[in-house]
Design an enzyme around this catalytic site. Structure first.
Site, PDB file in Angstrom:
ATOM      1  N   THR A  82       0.847  -1.217   0.071  1.00  0.00           N
ATOM      2  CA  THR A  82      -0.017   0.020   0.056  1.00  0.00           C
ATOM      3  C   THR A  82       1.016   1.301  -0.152  1.00  0.00           C
ATOM      4  O   THR A  82       1.967   1.366   0.625  1.00  0.00           O
ATOM      5  CB  THR A  82      -0.933   0.121   1.226  1.00  0.00           C
ATOM      6  OG1 THR A  82      -1.919  -0.857   1.113  1.00  0.00           O
ATOM      7  CG2 THR A  82      -1.484   1.326   1.457  1.00  0.00           C
ATOM      8  N   ARG A  88     -15.011  -6.465  -0.049  1.00  0.00           N
ATOM      9  CA  ARG A  88     -14.275  -5.963   1.169  1.00  0.00           C
ATOM     10  C   ARG A  88     -13.488  -4.602   0.755  1.00  0.00           C
ATOM     11  O   ARG A  88     -12.805  -4.538  -0.158  1.00  0.00           O
ATOM     12  CB  ARG A  88     -13.470  -7.055   1.595  1.00  0.00           C
ATOM     13  CG  ARG A  88     -12.467  -6.746   2.733  1.00  0.00           C
ATOM     14  CD  ARG A  88     -10.756  -5.996   2.397  1.00  0.00           C
ATOM     15  NE  ARG A  88     -10.240  -5.756   3.529  1.00  0.00           N
ATOM     16  CZ  ARG A  88      -9.284  -5.097   3.764  1.00  0.00           C
ATOM     17  NH1 ARG A  88      -8.660  -4.602   2.528  1.00  0.00           N
ATOM     18  NH2 ARG A  88      -8.379  -4.929   4.698  1.00  0.00           N
ATOM     19  N   VAL A  89     -13.511  -3.802   1.848  1.00  0.00           N
ATOM     20  CA  VAL A  89     -12.985  -2.393   1.765  1.00  0.00           C
ATOM     21  C   VAL A  89     -12.127  -2.212   3.207  1.00  0.00           C
ATOM     22  O   VAL A  89     -12.579  -2.591   4.162  1.00  0.00           O
ATOM     23  CB  VAL A  89     -13.932  -1.269   1.577  1.00  0.00           C
ATOM     24  CG1 VAL A  89     -13.127  -0.051   1.626  1.00  0.00           C
ATOM     25  CG2 VAL A  89     -14.784  -1.426   0.157  1.00  0.00           C
ATOM     26  N   GLY A  90     -10.947  -1.751   3.074  1.00  0.00           N
ATOM     27  CA  GLY A  90     -10.201  -1.569   4.085  1.00  0.00           C
ATOM     28  C   GLY A  90     -10.159  -0.219   4.591  1.00  0.00           C
ATOM     29  O   GLY A  90     -11.255   0.593   4.418  1.00  0.00           O
ATOM     30  N   THR A 135      -0.770   2.153   6.884  1.00  0.00           N
ATOM     31  CA  THR A 135      -0.675   0.793   6.019  1.00  0.00           C
ATOM     32  C   THR A 135      -0.652  -0.541   7.161  1.00  0.00           C
ATOM     33  O   THR A 135      -0.017  -0.352   8.214  1.00  0.00           O
ATOM     34  CB  THR A 135       0.392   0.771   5.062  1.00  0.00           C
ATOM     35  OG1 THR A 135       0.887  -0.714   4.636  1.00  0.00           O
ATOM     36  CG2 THR A 135       1.813   0.864   5.863  1.00  0.00           C
ATOM     37  N   GLY A 136      -1.363  -1.549   6.577  1.00  0.00           N
ATOM     38  CA  GLY A 136      -1.364  -2.714   7.654  1.00  0.00           C
ATOM     39  C   GLY A 136      -2.670  -3.504   7.433  1.00  0.00           C
ATOM     40  O   GLY A 136      -3.528  -3.134   6.336  1.00  0.00           O
ATOM     41  N   GLY A 194      -6.082  -3.656   7.423  1.00  0.00           N
ATOM     42  CA  GLY A 194      -7.104  -2.553   7.443  1.00  0.00           C
ATOM     43  C   GLY A 194      -8.389  -2.485   8.625  1.00  0.00           C
ATOM     44  O   GLY A 194      -8.749  -1.783   8.942  1.00  0.00           O
TER      45      GLY A 194
HETATM   46  N1  ASP Z   1      -4.333  -1.243   4.885  1.00  0.00           N
HETATM   47  C1  ASP Z   1      -4.571  -2.035   3.601  1.00  0.00           C
HETATM   48  C2  ASP Z   1      -6.124  -2.636   3.571  1.00  0.00           C
HETATM   49  O1  ASP Z   1      -6.258  -3.148   4.490  1.00  0.00           O
HETATM   50  C3  ASP Z   1      -3.530  -3.003   3.295  1.00  0.00           C
HETATM   51  C4  ASP Z   1      -2.242  -2.629   3.393  1.00  0.00           C
HETATM   52  O2  ASP Z   1      -1.904  -1.439   3.979  1.00  0.00           O
HETATM   53  O3  ASP Z   1      -1.251  -3.443   3.458  1.00  0.00           O
HETATM   54  O4  ASP Z   1      -6.680  -2.481   2.480  1.00  0.00           O
END
Ligand code: ASP
Length: 384
Positions: A217, A245-247, A269-270, A272
């Site tokens: 991301t 799905r939406v993060g 980022t991570g 979500g």
């Molecule tokens: N935060 C993003 C999501 O959950 C994924 C990511 O940052 O790796 O869609």
């Protein structure tokens, strides 16, 4: 962990600060970027991949810095940096995005303008080349904050944003990551998308490590010469995501937030779902905005890092105080995500251009530059 991360984050900034002893306390502009956090370890990246990521981060920093140096807006700088990373197949955003369980690329993005707290977000795009541009169009050219799916795509096309064949976003390594994830789940693998390039053709492009299933991301936070803050984030989400799905990325206050009232801009980022539950980006800005609430506490490690970064600054004590607040707010919030079971990281621009990174993962592709300083990029959490 917190101390190590805080120190690593601060050291990333130490050289620019030390290099400009006579510089004014507040940099004329500042920019930080990320290209995703996760289990990113030295043994998993070849020297070529390591170098490719650093070069790409550097290009994104340069693009944003050029905008800011020329007097452009924080929003333009954020968009310039993010768009470059959206076009780079190394990152999980735009071209190079992960695949859904149905074998599609569904793209999410958000942008926020600090002075006005206007925001725009899109989710589930499949044809718009630069989702960050679509998010900005929602903010500036519609009365809404978030548009999704077909409607968002129709809006983006009507606003003249570049539309591409969905196969444009295809990358071989992300497809293999999908195949592996679905096989592990015992689920059928969908047909390769029509128009997807052959593995041979893709070999010419840089590829993320094969075991990366979601990382990559991208995001940016910026402070411009007029003191305006902005944040933007763009992602393909999680490999094999289902059911629309939406993060956190397009959820304002979760993965993206900017507020001049608080003196803060955040891109996350991570995992979500955890960032949504912890309202990460807004919490960080609320903490920075209300820094007087914070007790001195036991922030010895952050103090040490801040002392190094601020050495020689005209207002050394003030610099240390602000940097510690920014770093502490970021680290607390990432600890909160960890307490829920999530992993990831944030980039934060605090009052007066202070930059903090925090993560509870072994790495985060990241970089920072301030006016008059040398740009710095880093990958591993322990990196100086
Ligand atoms: N935060 C993003 C999501 O959950 C994924 C990511 O940052 O790796 O869609």
């Amino acid at each position: 962990m917190l101390a190590r991360l805080a120190l690593a984050a601060t050291l990333l900034l130490a050289a620019p600060a030390a290099a400009q002893n006579a510089a004014p306390e507040r940099p004329a502009w500042a920019l930080a970027i990320h290209g995703g956090a996760g289990v990113i370890e030295r043994q998993n990246l070849s020297p070529e991949q390591d170098a490719a990521y650093r070069a790409s981060l550097q290009r994104a920093l340069d693009a944003g810095a050029a905008v800011l140096e020329a007097g452009g807006s924080a929003l333009d700088a954020v968009q310039a940096a993010v768009q470059l990373m959206e076009d780079d197949p190394l990152f999980n955003a735009g071209r190079g995005a992960v695949f859904t369980g149905a074998g599609r690329n569904e793209l999410d993005a958000a942008v926020m303008d600090g002075p006005t707290r206007n925001a725009g977000a899109v989710a589930g795009l499949t044809r718009t080349r630069h989702p960050i541009a679509a998010a900005r169009a929602v903010m500036e050219q519609s009365p809404h904050v978030m548009l999704i799916g077909e409607g968002a795509e129709t809006f983006a096309a009507a606003r003249g944003l570049e539309q591409v064949d969905p196969a444009f976003f295809f990358t071989e390594s992300r497809w293999r990551a999908l195949e592996r994830t679905l096989r592990e789940r015992g689920e059928p693998v969908p047909e390769r998308p029509a128009g997807a390039q052959s593995p041979g053709a893709m070999a010419a492009l840089p590829q993320p490590p094969l075991d990366e299933r979601k990382f990559g991301t991208v995001g940016a936070v910026a402070l411009d010469r007029e003191g305006r803050l902005a944040a933007g984030t763009s992602t393909g989400g999680m490999t094999a995501k289902r059911w629309g799905r939406v993060g956190d990325v397009p959820v304002i206050g979760a993965g993206t937030y900017a507020s001049n009232a608080d003196g803060c801009a955040v891109s996350a980022t991570g995992d979500g779902e955890y960032f949504i539950r912890a309202t990460v980006a807004r919490d960080i800005c609320a903490a920075i905005g209300a820094h007087q609430r914070m007790s001195p506490g036991d922030h010895a490690a952050n103090d040490a890092g801040a002392a190094m970064a601020c050495a020689g600054e005209p207002d050394e004590a003030g610099c240390r105080h602000r940097l510690r607040i920014t770093q502490t707010a970021a680290s607390w919030e990432i600890d909160d995500v960890a307490s829920l079971g999530g992993s990831g990281g944030v980039i934060v621009l605090g009052p007066d251009g202070d930059i903090a990174f925090a993560m509870n993962t072994s790495g985060m592709y990241r970089g920072a530059v301030v006016a008059g300083g040398a740009p710095r990029v880093a990958i591993y959490a322990d990196e100086e």
